[in-house]
Design a protein around this motif. Structure first.
Motif, PDB file in Angstrom:
ATOM      1  N   GLY A 188      -0.876  -3.032   1.413  1.00  0.00           N
ATOM      2  CA  GLY A 188      -1.682  -3.296   0.231  1.00  0.00           C
ATOM      3  C   GLY A 188      -1.897  -4.775  -0.037  1.00  0.00           C
ATOM      4  N   CYS A 189      -1.166  -5.624   0.664  1.00  0.00           N
ATOM      5  CA  CYS A 189      -1.315  -7.077   0.493  1.00  0.00           C
ATOM      6  C   CYS A 189      -2.558  -7.547   1.239  1.00  0.00           C
ATOM      7  N   THR A 190      -3.347  -8.395   0.608  1.00  0.00           N
ATOM      8  CA  THR A 190      -4.557  -8.911   1.245  1.00  0.00           C
ATOM      9  C   THR A 190      -4.506 -10.423   1.440  1.00  0.00           C
ATOM     10  N   LEU A 191      -3.356 -11.035   1.132  1.00  0.00           N
ATOM     11  CA  LEU A 191      -3.230 -12.480   1.283  1.00  0.00           C
ATOM     12  C   LEU A 191      -3.136 -12.864   2.752  1.00  0.00           C
ATOM     13  N   GLN A 192      -3.505 -14.110   3.053  1.00  0.00           N
ATOM     14  CA  GLN A 192      -3.421 -14.621   4.412  1.00  0.00           C
ATOM     15  C   GLN A 192      -2.208 -15.544   4.551  1.00  0.00           C
ATOM     16  N   GLY A 193      -1.828 -15.810   5.812  1.00  0.00           N
ATOM     17  CA  GLY A 193      -0.710 -16.702   6.082  1.00  0.00           C
ATOM     18  C   GLY A 193       0.632 -15.995   6.004  1.00  0.00           C
ATOM     19  N   THR A 194       1.640 -16.620   6.596  1.00  0.00           N
ATOM     20  CA  THR A 194       2.984 -16.037   6.598  1.00  0.00           C
ATOM     21  C   THR A 194       3.568 -15.912   5.195  1.00  0.00           C
ATOM     22  N   MET A 195       3.160 -16.809   4.284  1.00  0.00           N
ATOM     23  CA  MET A 195       3.667 -16.738   2.906  1.00  0.00           C
ATOM     24  C   MET A 195       3.240 -15.450   2.206  1.00  0.00           C
ATOM     25  N   ALA A 196       2.270 -14.727   2.802  1.00  0.00           N
ATOM     26  CA  ALA A 196       1.869 -13.435   2.232  1.00  0.00           C
ATOM     27  C   ALA A 196       3.057 -12.483   2.163  1.00  0.00           C
ATOM     28  N   ALA A 251       7.601 -10.127  -3.294  1.00  0.00           N
ATOM     29  CA  ALA A 251       8.085 -10.448  -4.641  1.00  0.00           C
ATOM     30  C   ALA A 251       7.413  -9.578  -5.695  1.00  0.00           C
ATOM     31  N   GLU A 252       6.227  -9.050  -5.377  1.00  0.00           N
ATOM     32  CA  GLU A 252       5.515  -8.166  -6.306  1.00  0.00           C
ATOM     33  C   GLU A 252       5.880  -6.701  -6.109  1.00  0.00           C
ATOM     34  N   GLY A 253       6.833  -6.430  -5.234  1.00  0.00           N
ATOM     35  CA  GLY A 253       7.318  -5.070  -5.039  1.00  0.00           C
ATOM     36  C   GLY A 253       6.608  -4.295  -3.946  1.00  0.00           C
ATOM     37  N   MET A 254       5.674  -4.938  -3.227  1.00  0.00           N
ATOM     38  CA  MET A 254       4.996  -4.238  -2.133  1.00  0.00           C
ATOM     39  C   MET A 254       5.965  -4.070  -0.968  1.00  0.00           C
ATOM     40  N   LYS A 255       5.857  -2.971  -0.240  1.00  0.00           N
ATOM     41  CA  LYS A 255       6.824  -2.633   0.804  1.00  0.00           C
ATOM     42  C   LYS A 255       6.305  -3.005   2.186  1.00  0.00           C
ATOM     43  N   GLN A 256       7.168  -3.688   2.960  1.00  0.00           N
ATOM     44  CA  GLN A 256       6.833  -4.024   4.335  1.00  0.00           C
ATOM     45  C   GLN A 256       7.061  -2.825   5.256  1.00  0.00           C
ATOM     46  N   PRO A 257       6.155  -2.566   6.198  1.00  0.00           N
ATOM     47  CA  PRO A 257       6.442  -1.575   7.243  1.00  0.00           C
ATOM     48  C   PRO A 257       7.432  -2.161   8.244  1.00  0.00           C
ATOM     49  N   ASN A 258       8.036  -1.289   9.040  1.00  0.00           N
ATOM     50  CA  ASN A 258       9.037  -1.733  10.004  1.00  0.00           C
ATOM     51  C   ASN A 258       8.395  -2.472  11.181  1.00  0.00           C
TER      52      ASN A 258
END
Length: 539
Positions: free
Chosen positions: A246-254, A260-267
């Motif tokens: 769901g994150c649409t930001l660019q760069g590694t800082m995304a 930090a906003e609670g979005m979940k990373q896939p494995n």
């Protein structure tokens, strides 16, 4: 005086004035041009007054020194790998500190002749050759930067020889994060980004091979194969970072911002690739996201791959005979204390694997350094080098711990706590003891240069433009300046410090070059800086 004499005198004065103008104006004009050219330069740049070739008498000596150190899979150069070698040790014993260890020093600086937008990584091959990665670091001025690209430049001037663009996120729609740089034994460059991998001719920049990498359960648009390391048999071992769904930001800082906003990373996934044809040989789905790089180190007669995932430090193996990856189920450790967040990349220190905690922000618990024995995953030692968090403080230690196995030292940087520590390890027992702590704000690695008894530690140091601004806000808005310091690696004592420049690229490095030079990358400023330390001249 009669009228005619007055006219003659006036004519002589006019003629003399014109002659003075004709003779003097070029000098005046040159001085004006020089002052205009020097406008905005820092004292370090004014002192250098031009490109820095370094000490050319050291080139051959440094190259000969480096070629005596085995670097299987990598080009034998002072800095042919992203961070030194397959262990990503950050140790450069053949690089030279050209200042004094016991006297005053002067830093000289010069900016590259050409601009490299979004520059992050710099490697060298032969003396005089410089390879640059850029275009994968979004800035406030250019959030959708075109790249990544790989460029070759003159190592002294930074003048570009060629540039090969590999993507444009505005057209491809891919997530573009940091992508590291490694030079193969034959001098060519293998480069991975998003779910793509290419082989680039190191002489011409021509793309020789291409392939697509498997992202496993993660959506293709949320994959970035930044982590590429070469096994002793030459096989490429890659692991991906994953952007939260769901994150649409660019760069590694995304990863940091959206997590930090609670979005979940896939494995993440671990992948083995043939270096010649880029064929995928094998891959494994990992049990967790692994935002930090892995390392490769020998373990008895095996090729071990160590990694820090979100909560687990783990070991995997690559078998060059069967061409298979496998997990070591007996070596999986969960070293996070309650309130800590994410493990960074491992570091080898003799028989011990060191990991840094709080690779993501924590407001609950200070960062720690944890060492785990290679032969016994239950043999674990932990130290909190900066003590406990006080109310309102923040801990954030994104870089891997640095290490000097020859001197039994580990280095830890926590930018949230605004400190860097040198830690002594007992190689027999694993006991840890703080050797020194310095006030220093750094988001990046802690390279070490020079021979064992003259080791110098390189640390960047941030200075906030608004002193009381929260560190996280300053980081996200790039509202700070940054310098490079050279320190005694045993005590932390400053030997030399540069001016403050534009911020170092997040995830960028300060790698050594031939002849005592250090490169300082800045995605916010124009191009990169070449720095060198020399003994301070007499007044």
């Amino acid at each position: 005086m009669n009228k005619s004499l007055k006219l003659i005198a006036l004519a002589v004065i006019v003629a003399l004035s014109y002659a003075v103008y004709r003779l003097g104006w070029p000098v005046i004009e040159a001085k004006i041009d020089r002052r205009n050219a020097q406008a905005g330069l820092t004292p370090n740049q004014l002192d250098a007054n031009g490109p820095l070739p370094g000490d050319v008498s050291l080139y051959a000596k440094e190259l000969e020194c480096q070629q005596k150190i085995p670097t299987p899979g990598y080009y034998s150069s002072l800095n042919g790998a992203e961070i030194s070698d397959s262990e990503r040790s950050g140790l450069f014993p053949c690089a030279t500190f050209t200042g004094l260890l016991d006297g005053p020093n002067q830093v000289y600086a010069w900016r590259s002749a050409d601009d490299y937008p979004g520059v992050s990584y710099i490697n060298n091959r032969k003396p005089g050759e410089l390879y640059i990665v850029g275009g994968e670091y979004p800035t406030l001025e250019d959030p959708n930067m075109v790249g990544p690209f790989v460029a070759k430049a003159n190592a002294t001037t930074g003048k570009q020889l060629w540039r090969t663009y590999l993507d444009n996120l505005n057209a491809s729609g891919r997530w573009i994060g940091n992508a590291n740089l490694n030079i193969l034994e034959d001098g060519n460059i293998v480069f991975a980004w998003s779910n793509q991998i290419v082989l680039i001719d190191g002489d011409t920049g021509l793309i020789l091979k291409h392939n697509t990498l498997p992202g496993g359960e993660a959506p293709a648009e949320d994959v970035n194969f930044k982590h590429l390391t070469i096994a002793p048999d030459g096989t490429l071992i890659l692991k991906d970072q994953t952007r939260p769904i769901g994150c649409t930001l660019q760069g590694t800082m995304a990863i940091i911002k959206c997590s930090a906003e609670g979005m979940k990373q896939p494995n993440s996934v671990l992948v083995a690739v043939d270096p010649k044809n880029l064929q995928v040989l094998d891959w494994l789905q990992l049990p967790e996201p692994a935002p930090s790089p892995h390392i490769i180190a020998p373990y008895h007669d095996k090729i071990a791959i160590y990694m820090g995932m979100i909560s687990t430090a783990a070991r995997y193996f690559w078998d060059p005979v069967t061409r298979k990856l496998s997990a070591d189920k007996n070596w999986m450790v969960q070293p996070l204390a309650e309130g800590q967040n994410a493990i960074t990349a491992p570091t080898m220190v003799g028989d011990w694997v060191a990991v840094q905690t709080n690779g993501l922000f924590s407001e609950k618990k200070a960062s720690s350094v944890v060492v785990i024995h290679q032969d016994d995953a239950s043999n674990v030692h932990t130290i909190f080098p900066f003590g406990e968090l006080k109310k309102g403080e923040l801990s954030f230690a994104p870089p891997k711990a640095g290490a000097d196995p020859e001197n039994n030292m580990i280095y830890s940087a926590d930018m949230g706590m605004r400190k860097v520590a040198g830690i002594k390890i007992d190689p027999a027992t694993g006991d840890l003891k703080v050797a020194f702590v310095v006030d220093d704000i750094s988001t990046t690695f802690q390279p070490l240069i020079g021979q064992k008894d003259k080791r110098v530690l390189l640390l960047t140091n941030m200075k906030l433009n608004v002193e009381r601004e929260p560190i996280k806000m300053a980081l996200f808005t790039e509202n700070y300046k940054e310098q490079l310091t050279w320190r005694d690696a045993a005590t932390g004592k400053i030997l030399a410090e540069s001016d403050f420049f534009e911020p170092l690229s997040i995830n960028g490095l300060t790698p050594p070059g031939f002849g005592g030079r250090i490169y300082f990358t800045s995605a916010v400023g124009k191009g990169f800086y070449v720095l060198q330390v020399r003994p301070k001249p007499a007044s």
